[in-house]
Design a protein around this motif. Structure first.
Motif: not given
Length: 420
Positions: A92-98, A117-119
């Motif tokens: 939803v928020q399309h963050v590239p890193a957590i 899986p989501g790279k």
């Protein structure tokens, strides 16, 4: 007003609007941490490290000239809740890193089902299970896994040293049935027995039970010199109380998950007079002093517990990697994390002034080495780091305090001895 002045005013308004639009862009860094549940008492403090990092990145000029924001979601110390939170951040928020999670079990679930899986990069400040190293070795992380805390392969050795140095030759172990408990109990048992000790019992427990009397009764026989309790506040408090009421020794070995003043208070400081604990420590760097000063200004005194500096460092590294890559793309961040911790680069420390310097150097295409509040942060090919282990205890006033350190070299020598 003349036609010329109208034109100048319109031009100024246009330029101002452009500048405002540029300043108004945001770059979101995701975070999944335990704000409630078994780890909530620790996680609420750890999250402040990430919040301070975002504030510093913002004050230093932002990330790729945009305002950094932290989207912090609660996993409730539950793998399923953590996965749902991570999916929201990624889908939803399309963050590239957590930045997260804290519990190894939660991080493992997020890593395998969402971020790899989501790279998307997953960088944990607190997940210490050796499982992650094995996943990386098997090629199951895609290189998207990093942690700013060392594996329990190191803490298990350090805990064995602490136990043996205290004169304990027989230790009972009670451990949480998740990746963290399983990994640390196995690493401790291997190190302790190899170095001459005996594990009298190795008892697993499941979380959220009203009582643990059957597990305690099993761990009590045969009698041990000390109890190693591996878990989190909450369930850990119940087990410690039942152990004490059943007549178990009041000599405790406690790991990072129980380095909590609330845990000591809830069990009763009068029963915690003989505690020897371990937790990932920080190499003393200029960053650590700066971090402590900034934390004090924003939140008050820094608590004596693990992983708050590690959360700061993980979040700063994501911001620096985004700057270096010139992109908010997960793969680009993955490939840039080692570029901003390059030992050949110019040294950068924590704090706003240093992060401004880092931004200038990155703009000039120069290499940097961020040295964090938790240490040098040299990631190996599996996303792991080395660090010392702090030794902690409970003082005469009932306060958790750090007493000494097991160095990286000491741990390495013990591991070499174990391999003989």
């Amino acid at each position: 007003m003349t036609r010329e002045s109208l034109w100048i005013g319109a031009l100024a308004s246009s330029l101002l609007a452009c500048g405002t639009a540029s300043a108004a862009c945001t770059t979101t860094i995701g975070s999944v941490m335990s704000l409630t549940g078994s780890l909530g008492v620790l996680g609420q403090q750890i999250a402040k490290g990430a919040q301070l990092a975002v504030a510093d990145l913002d004050a230093a000029g932002g990330v790729n000239h945009c305002t950094p924001e932290l989207s912090l979601l609660d996993d409730q110390t539950s793998a399923s809740v953590g996965v749902d939170a991570a999916k929201k951040l990624v889908d939803v928020q399309h963050v590239p890193a957590i930045v997260g999670a804290l519990s190894s079990g939660v991080s493992a679930a997020i890593l395998t089902s969402v971020t790899t899986p989501g790279k998307v990069v997953l960088i944990s400040p607190a997940s210490t299970s050796p499982t992650f190293t094995e996943l990386a070795k098997a090629g199951k992380t895609g290189g998207y896994w990093f942690r700013t805390t060392p594996s329990d392969a190191l803490q298990g050795v350090a805990m064995a040293k602490v136990a043996l140095d205290a004169g304990y030759r027989k230790v009972a172990v009670v451990y949480l049935n998740n990746a963290y408990g399983q990994g640390l109990s196995a690493e401790f048992a291997h190190a302790f027995t190899t170095l001459g000790g005996t594990v009298t019992q190795n008892v697993v427990y499941n979380p959220s039970q009203p009582s643990y009397r059957s597990e305690v009764d099993k761990a009590l026989k045969p009698a041990a010199d000390a109890l190693l309790l591996i878990g989190y506040p909450g369930d850990g408090t119940t087990i410690a109380r039942e152990w004490i009421s059943a007549g178990g020794t009041q000599k405790f070995l406690l790991p990072d998950g129980l380095e909590s003043q609330d845990f000591v208070n809830d069990v009763g400081a009068q029963y915690m007079k003989n505690v020897r604990g371990t937790a990932p420590g920080s190499v003393t760097t200029p960053s650590l002093d700066t971090f402590r000063q900034e934390y004090r200004k924003k939140f008050g005194e820094l608590p004596t517990q693990a992983y708050i500096p590690n959360a700061y460092d993980g979040t700063v590294l994501v911001g620096l990697a985004m700057d270096y890559a010139g992109s908010a793309d997960g793969t680009a961040i993955r490939d840039s994390l080692r570029k901003v911790t390059d030992p050949r680069g110019e040294k950068i420390y924590a704090g706003v002034a240093e992060l401004k310097k880092a931004e200038r150097l990155i703009a000039q295409k120069k290499s940097i080495q961020y040295i964090g509040a938790s240490g040098p942060l040299q990631f190996d090919k599996y996303g792991d780091i080395n660090s010392p282990m702090v030794v902690w205890s409970v003082d005469g006033t009932g306060k958790v305090k750090h007493t000494s350190m097991v160095t990286v070299d000491e741990i390495a020598k013990l591991r070499a001895k174990m391999a003989l």
